[in-house]
Every structure is written in C-alpha cells, then in structure tokens.
Motif scaffolding. Structure first.
Motif, PDB file in Angstrom:
ATOM      1  N   PHE A  25       0.874  -1.239  -0.125  1.00 21.60           N
ATOM      2  CA  PHE A  25      -0.027  -0.089   0.104  1.00 21.60           C
ATOM      3  C   PHE A  25       0.724   1.260  -0.061  1.00 21.60           C
ATOM      4  CE2 PHE A  25      -2.218   3.360   2.499  1.00 21.60           C
ATOM      5  CZ  PHE A  25      -3.323   3.561   1.800  1.00 21.60           C
ATOM      6  N   PHE A  26       1.647   1.325   1.065  1.00 18.77           N
ATOM      7  CA  PHE A  26       2.799   2.645   1.028  1.00 18.77           C
ATOM      8  C   PHE A  26       3.572   2.781  -0.194  1.00 18.77           C
ATOM      9  CE2 PHE A  26       2.636   2.281   5.595  1.00 18.77           C
ATOM     10  CZ  PHE A  26       1.800   3.582   5.991  1.00 18.77           C
ATOM     11  N   VAL A  27       4.122   1.566  -0.841  1.00 15.19           N
ATOM     12  CA  VAL A  27       4.771   1.653  -2.327  1.00 15.19           C
ATOM     13  C   VAL A  27       3.742   2.207  -3.262  1.00 15.19           C
ATOM     14  CG1 VAL A  27       5.556   0.311  -4.031  1.00 15.19           C
ATOM     15  CG2 VAL A  27       6.466  -0.049  -1.734  1.00 15.19           C
ATOM     16  N   LEU A  28       2.579   1.777  -3.367  1.00 17.82           N
ATOM     17  CA  LEU A  28       1.697   2.240  -4.448  1.00 17.82           C
ATOM     18  C   LEU A  28       1.210   3.611  -4.162  1.00 17.82           C
ATOM     19  CD1 LEU A  28      -0.801  -1.007  -4.790  1.00 17.82           C
ATOM     20  CD2 LEU A  28       0.976   0.104  -6.536  1.00 17.82           C
ATOM     21  N   LEU A  29       1.290   4.167  -2.748  1.00 20.72           N
ATOM     22  CA  LEU A  29       0.615   5.381  -2.573  1.00 20.72           C
ATOM     23  C   LEU A  29       2.161   6.510  -2.880  1.00 20.72           C
ATOM     24  CD1 LEU A  29      -1.518   6.898  -1.117  1.00 20.72           C
ATOM     25  CD2 LEU A  29      -0.228   6.878   0.929  1.00 20.72           C
ATOM     26  N   GLY A  30       3.274   5.897  -2.659  1.00 20.17           N
ATOM     27  CA  GLY A  30       4.325   6.709  -3.082  1.00 20.17           C
ATOM     28  C   GLY A  30       4.457   6.902  -4.581  1.00 20.17           C
ATOM     29  N   LEU A  31       4.461   5.758  -5.328  1.00 16.23           N
ATOM     30  CA  LEU A  31       4.289   6.107  -6.749  1.00 16.23           C
ATOM     31  C   LEU A  31       3.049   6.605  -7.357  1.00 16.23           C
ATOM     32  CD1 LEU A  31       4.652   2.084  -7.882  1.00 16.23           C
ATOM     33  CD2 LEU A  31       6.398   4.029  -8.253  1.00 16.23           C
ATOM     34  N   PHE A  32       1.867   6.668  -6.579  1.00 17.95           N
ATOM     35  CA  PHE A  32       0.751   7.857  -7.002  1.00 17.95           C
ATOM     36  C   PHE A  32       1.147   9.212  -6.826  1.00 17.95           C
ATOM     37  CE2 PHE A  32      -3.062   9.814  -5.899  1.00 17.95           C
ATOM     38  CZ  PHE A  32      -3.499   9.812  -7.043  1.00 17.95           C
ATOM     39  N   PHE A  33       1.747   9.360  -5.815  1.00 18.12           N
ATOM     40  CA  PHE A  33       2.200  10.838  -5.605  1.00 18.12           C
ATOM     41  C   PHE A  33       3.464  11.396  -6.208  1.00 18.12           C
ATOM     42  CE2 PHE A  33      -0.701  10.252  -1.650  1.00 18.12           C
ATOM     43  CZ  PHE A  33      -1.650  11.309  -1.878  1.00 18.12           C
ATOM     44  N   GLY A  34       4.166  10.325  -6.324  1.00 14.66           N
ATOM     45  CA  GLY A  34       5.483  10.687  -7.483  1.00 14.66           C
ATOM     46  C   GLY A  34       5.048  11.017  -8.608  1.00 14.66           C
ATOM     47  N   ILE A  37       3.389  14.548  -8.869  1.00  9.41           N
ATOM     48  CA  ILE A  37       4.241  15.636  -8.757  1.00  9.41           C
ATOM     49  C   ILE A  37       5.130  15.755 -10.094  1.00  9.41           C
ATOM     50  CG2 ILE A  37       6.450  16.313  -7.643  1.00  9.41           C
ATOM     51  CD1 ILE A  37       5.218  14.898  -5.019  1.00  9.41           C
ATOM     52  N   MET A  38       5.465  14.533 -10.763  1.00  9.53           N
ATOM     53  CA  MET A  38       6.168  14.703 -11.898  1.00  9.53           C
ATOM     54  C   MET A  38       5.162  15.214 -13.310  1.00  9.53           C
ATOM     55  SD  MET A  38       8.222  11.619 -14.044  1.00  9.53           S
ATOM     56  CE  MET A  38       6.803  10.720 -13.879  1.00  9.53           C
ATOM     57  N   LEU A  39       3.967  14.779 -13.163  1.00  4.85           N
ATOM     58  CA  LEU A  39       3.060  15.058 -14.077  1.00  4.85           C
ATOM     59  C   LEU A  39       2.775  16.667 -14.023  1.00  4.85           C
ATOM     60  CD1 LEU A  39       0.421  12.722 -14.571  1.00  4.85           C
ATOM     61  CD2 LEU A  39       0.386  14.721 -16.155  1.00  4.85           C
ATOM     62  N   ARG A  40       2.591  17.349 -12.464  1.00  5.77           N
ATOM     63  CA  ARG A  40       2.637  18.807 -12.649  1.00  5.77           C
ATOM     64  C   ARG A  40       3.672  19.619 -13.092  1.00  5.77           C
ATOM     65  NH1 ARG A  40       0.373  18.903  -6.437  1.00  5.77           N
ATOM     66  NH2 ARG A  40      -1.465  18.043  -6.783  1.00  5.77           N
ATOM     67  N   SER A  41       4.828  19.038 -12.855  1.00  3.23           N
ATOM     68  CA  SER A  41       6.188  19.620 -13.208  1.00  3.23           C
ATOM     69  C   SER A  41       6.335  19.532 -14.684  1.00  3.23           C
ATOM     70  CB  SER A  41       7.355  18.904 -12.738  1.00  3.23           C
ATOM     71  OG  SER A  41       8.608  19.289 -13.255  1.00  3.23           O
ATOM     72  N   LEU A  42       6.149  18.441 -15.523  1.00  2.00           N
ATOM     73  CA  LEU A  42       6.098  18.301 -16.917  1.00  2.00           C
ATOM     74  C   LEU A  42       4.963  19.263 -17.464  1.00  2.00           C
ATOM     75  CD1 LEU A  42       6.477  14.572 -17.443  1.00  2.00           C
ATOM     76  CD2 LEU A  42       8.082  16.440 -18.016  1.00  2.00           C
TER      77      LEU A  42
END
Length: 69
Positions: A25-34, A37-42
C-alpha cells in the motif's frame, strides 16, 4: 471464518501477510504521489515552452552524416 481473531492472525501468518499488504500500500501510494508531482512539473514545463515566442526558441540543428567509404 469462525471469528475475526482467526482472520486477523491467519494461522500465525498474520504478521507477514498484513505487513506485506501495508508495504505494498505504501509503495503504491508513493508511486501515485510521485507521478502526480512529476506530471505537474511536466505540465508546467510544457505550458512555459508554449508561451515562449517563436523567435526566442532555439532552432533545431541538422545532423551532418558522413558517408562511410
């Protein structure tokens, strides 16, 4: 399933099973938020590049390819 106690402890394997679920769950949550953030930056980068005037953009260089003899 006779009781919640048996479901939670899963025949003495509960600690392994629930910790695996929690880590996943924490890995998937980290991937989701990561990725968010990357999409906003792009998105900001694309908008900034779209707002640059055409004359201010660097021109693409043509590649010079030498023929092998």
């Amino acid at each position: 399933m006779s009781s919640w106690h048996e479901f939670i402890f899963m025949g003495k394997h509960g600690a392994y099973v629930w910790s695996s679920y929690l880590m996943t769950f924490f890995v998937l949550l980290g991937l989701f938020f990561g990725f968010r953030i990357m999409l906003r930056s792009l998105r900001k980068q694309v908008i900034a590049e779209a707002n640059v005037k055409q004359s201010d953009k660097p021109k693409a260089r043509k590649l010079k390819v030498s023929k092998a003899e």
